[in-house]
Design a protein around this motif. Sequence first.
Motif, PDB file in Angstrom:
ATOM      1  N   LEU A   1      -4.302   0.606   3.153  1.00  0.00           N
ATOM      2  CA  LEU A   1      -2.991   1.165   3.504  1.00  0.00           C
ATOM      3  C   LEU A   1      -3.187   2.494   4.217  1.00  0.00           C
ATOM      4  N   GLY A   2      -2.508   2.672   5.332  1.00  0.00           N
ATOM      5  CA  GLY A   2      -2.670   3.980   5.954  1.00  0.00           C
ATOM      6  C   GLY A   2      -1.934   4.162   7.253  1.00  0.00           C
ATOM      7  N   ILE A   3      -2.238   5.297   7.853  1.00  0.00           N
ATOM      8  CA  ILE A   3      -1.691   5.680   9.154  1.00  0.00           C
ATOM      9  C   ILE A   3      -2.805   5.434  10.153  1.00  0.00           C
ATOM     10  N   VAL A   4      -2.587   4.499  11.085  1.00  0.00           N
ATOM     11  CA  VAL A   4      -3.676   4.126  11.990  1.00  0.00           C
ATOM     12  C   VAL A   4      -3.301   4.308  13.458  1.00  0.00           C
ATOM     13  N   ASN A   5      -2.159   4.930  13.722  1.00  0.00           N
ATOM     14  CA  ASN A   5      -1.808   5.209  15.118  1.00  0.00           C
ATOM     15  C   ASN A   5      -1.511   6.700  15.284  1.00  0.00           C
ATOM     16  N   GLY A   6      -2.324   7.343  16.105  1.00  0.00           N
ATOM     17  CA  GLY A   6      -2.196   8.783  16.278  1.00  0.00           C
ATOM     18  C   GLY A   6      -0.938   9.176  17.030  1.00  0.00           C
ATOM     19  N   THR A   7      -0.590   8.414  18.059  1.00  0.00           N
ATOM     20  CA  THR A   7       0.561   8.752  18.896  1.00  0.00           C
ATOM     21  C   THR A   7       1.853   8.775  18.080  1.00  0.00           C
ATOM     22  N   THR A   8       2.086   7.730  17.300  1.00  0.00           N
ATOM     23  CA  THR A   8       3.343   7.667  16.543  1.00  0.00           C
ATOM     24  C   THR A   8       3.354   8.699  15.422  1.00  0.00           C
ATOM     25  N   ASN A   9       2.171   8.972  14.850  1.00  0.00           N
ATOM     26  CA  ASN A   9       2.144  10.005  13.813  1.00  0.00           C
ATOM     27  C   ASN A   9       2.453  11.364  14.419  1.00  0.00           C
ATOM     28  N   PHE A  10       1.932  11.572  15.629  1.00  0.00           N
ATOM     29  CA  PHE A  10       2.187  12.821  16.352  1.00  0.00           C
ATOM     30  C   PHE A  10       3.695  12.954  16.616  1.00  0.00           C
ATOM     31  N   ILE A  11       4.321  11.888  17.088  1.00  0.00           N
ATOM     32  CA  ILE A  11       5.754  11.935  17.421  1.00  0.00           C
ATOM     33  C   ILE A  11       6.592  12.185  16.152  1.00  0.00           C
TER      34      ILE A  11
ATOM     35  N   GLY B   1      13.153  13.987  -0.547  1.00  0.00           N
ATOM     36  CA  GLY B   1      11.800  14.509  -0.828  1.00  0.00           C
ATOM     37  C   GLY B   1      10.735  13.615  -0.228  1.00  0.00           C
ATOM     38  N   CYS B   2      11.072  12.996   0.922  1.00  0.00           N
ATOM     39  CA  CYS B   2      10.143  12.059   1.565  1.00  0.00           C
ATOM     40  C   CYS B   2       9.920  12.446   3.016  1.00  0.00           C
ATOM     41  N   VAL B   3       9.003  11.748   3.651  1.00  0.00           N
ATOM     42  CA  VAL B   3       8.755  11.912   5.079  1.00  0.00           C
ATOM     43  C   VAL B   3       8.593  10.497   5.652  1.00  0.00           C
ATOM     44  N   VAL B   4       8.911  10.345   6.949  1.00  0.00           N
ATOM     45  CA  VAL B   4       8.785   9.010   7.570  1.00  0.00           C
ATOM     46  C   VAL B   4       7.435   8.907   8.276  1.00  0.00           C
ATOM     47  N   LYS B   5       6.694   7.844   7.992  1.00  0.00           N
ATOM     48  CA  LYS B   5       5.401   7.591   8.633  1.00  0.00           C
ATOM     49  C   LYS B   5       5.340   6.134   9.070  1.00  0.00           C
ATOM     50  N   LEU B   6       4.601   5.868  10.146  1.00  0.00           N
ATOM     51  CA  LEU B   6       4.355   4.466  10.506  1.00  0.00           C
ATOM     52  C   LEU B   6       3.121   4.019   9.719  1.00  0.00           C
ATOM     53  N   LEU B   7       3.317   3.047   8.846  1.00  0.00           N
ATOM     54  CA  LEU B   7       2.219   2.608   7.978  1.00  0.00           C
ATOM     55  C   LEU B   7       1.697   1.238   8.373  1.00  0.00           C
ATOM     56  N   ALA B   8       0.418   1.042   8.143  1.00  0.00           N
ATOM     57  CA  ALA B   8      -0.191  -0.289   8.219  1.00  0.00           C
ATOM     58  C   ALA B   8      -0.598  -0.632   6.795  1.00  0.00           C
ATOM     59  N   ILE B   9      -0.156  -1.801   6.315  1.00  0.00           N
ATOM     60  CA  ILE B   9      -0.435  -2.172   4.925  1.00  0.00           C
ATOM     61  C   ILE B   9      -1.004  -3.592   4.901  1.00  0.00           C
ATOM     62  N   CYS B  10      -2.219  -3.716   4.405  1.00  0.00           N
ATOM     63  CA  CYS B  10      -2.869  -5.029   4.309  1.00  0.00           C
ATOM     64  C   CYS B  10      -3.146  -5.284   2.828  1.00  0.00           C
ATOM     65  N   GLU B  11      -2.670  -6.418   2.314  1.00  0.00           N
ATOM     66  CA  GLU B  11      -2.821  -6.668   0.877  1.00  0.00           C
ATOM     67  C   GLU B  11      -3.305  -8.087   0.603  1.00  0.00           C
ATOM     68  N   ARG B  12      -4.114  -8.185  -0.429  1.00  0.00           N
ATOM     69  CA  ARG B  12      -4.480  -9.494  -0.964  1.00  0.00           C
ATOM     70  C   ARG B  12      -3.413  -9.816  -2.012  1.00  0.00           C
ATOM     71  N   ALA B  13      -2.856 -11.021  -1.987  1.00  0.00           N
ATOM     72  CA  ALA B  13      -1.803 -11.377  -2.947  1.00  0.00           C
ATOM     73  C   ALA B  13      -2.348 -11.329  -4.372  1.00  0.00           C
TER      74      ALA B  13
END
Length: 430
Positions: free
Chosen positions: A157-167, A245-257
């Motif tokens: 799980l994470g932030i994997v795009n620099g451009t959108t995180n920057f914006i 008390g939150c912030v908006v981030k573009l996340l990538a989430i990969c999960e095993r069921a």
Amino acid sequence: MMRTRPLKVALLGCGVVGSEVARIMTTTADDLAARIGAPVELAGIAVRRAGRVRPGVPEHLITTDAEALVNRGDIDVVVEVVGGIEPSKSLLLSAFEQGASVVSANKALLAQDGTELHAAAAAAGVDLYYEAAVAGAIPLLRPLRESLAGDKVNRVLGIVNGTTNFILDKMDTTGAGYSEALEEATALGYAEADPTADVEGFDAAAKAAILAGIAFHTKVTAADVYREGITEVTAADIASAKAMGCVVKLLAICERAADGESVTARVHPAMIPLSHPLASVREAYNAVFVEAEAAGRLMFYGPGAGGSPTASAVLGDLVAVCRNKLAGATGPGDSLYTRLPAKPMDEVVTRYHVSLDVDDRAGVLAQVASVFAEHGVSIDTVRQQGRDGDASLVVVTHRATDAALSATVDKLRALDSVRDVASIMRVEGE
Ligand SMILES: NC(=O)C1=CN([C@@H]2O[C@H](COP(=O)(O)OP(=O)(O)OC[C@H]3O[C@@H](n4cnc5c(N)ncnc54)[C@H](O)[C@@H]3O)[C@@H](O)[C@H]2O)C=CC1
Ligand SMILES: N[C@@H](CC=O)C(=O)O
Ligand code: NA
């Protein structure tokens, strides 16, 4: 002992990343030779348009005929920093046919045709490395593929795009407008040639596919990844996140069921609490959590975009594939043995922030609440603010499936008292 005959490198692309690769190769040639055990020679640099001024790039090496460069017969390693599917894919396949190893930063290509390219590399007995393709400078693919090869990864799980995180970061912290922040990210060399790939989430989805494939030892392509970009994120969403008390981030989430029988990969904006480590990831930095059964929770953090950070990852791969060549060996290739299918988004369970514009009259709140209840979506909090004649209603749910939430929203849209479903955003990281 140092081999005197140099390993010859063809560099395809000399833009933001390629020019930095050329610069570092030239300025650190002696160190690279010592680490590899043989000199590495930049044999040619393919570009789309010759005649441009490229400071520090040897002019005599420039060619516009990439195919001829790859096929000239003496190339040991092809470094591809062109991007896009074609002609990059054909050039990589030619490189393998010629017995050259490949280093690439091309996530779009790897996420679409990675299996075919790995098979071609394996058939030719050469390497295909692409650490730069995911999370820029951060060593992430090699740790996943090699250091964690003895563990079982369940989540990435994470932030994997620099451009959108920057914006998103600029919009949140300086109140900058979306277009202004995108322009700045482009000028800094973070954005893709077509920044739609960044802002619509295609770039992050390609990275999620690559991560899921390596983490879960199965084939995942970009088409398997649920994708939403940041173009619909409004200043109101960012303000609403702040109020919670939150912030908006573009996340990538990969999960095993949980049953271990499938995987999911998704990319979308999400609200995360300020207390979560991902909330403090600023500008074009990336950060990725990997959760593995024996290791527990690991965090990878660093610059996720930009010429020099990305070139660092490319050079690391270049040293690795050169060492393998000298040893007459290849590094680890694809591992697809689990053959786990990718599950659709409908079945993913998470929390939601739903913002509605409703009539400001008695009974509306109860009506809205009953629609959530009908679909088995339990409400955590409700915030209501009256305005002239209408009201803004913000509902945050407990965990529910995407299918249940979608059905709820369809029904809400049909209510006379609901004037607009202003936004729906997932809430993660709690
Ligand atoms: N810029 C960044 O922060 C990062 C970029 N990447 C990836 O690295 C690759 C390159 O990205 P940038 O350097 O930013 O792009 P860029 O647009 O600055 O450079 C692309 C280069 O490829 C050349 N090129 C285009 N078509 C060509 C063709 N048909 N034949 C030969 N050369 C051709 C162009 O002349 C240019 O030199 C892409 O795959 C990108 O996704 C990966 C991580 C970070
Ligand atoms: N455009 C990409 C570049 C790195 O992969 C990003 O912004 O992350
Ligand atoms: Na990386």
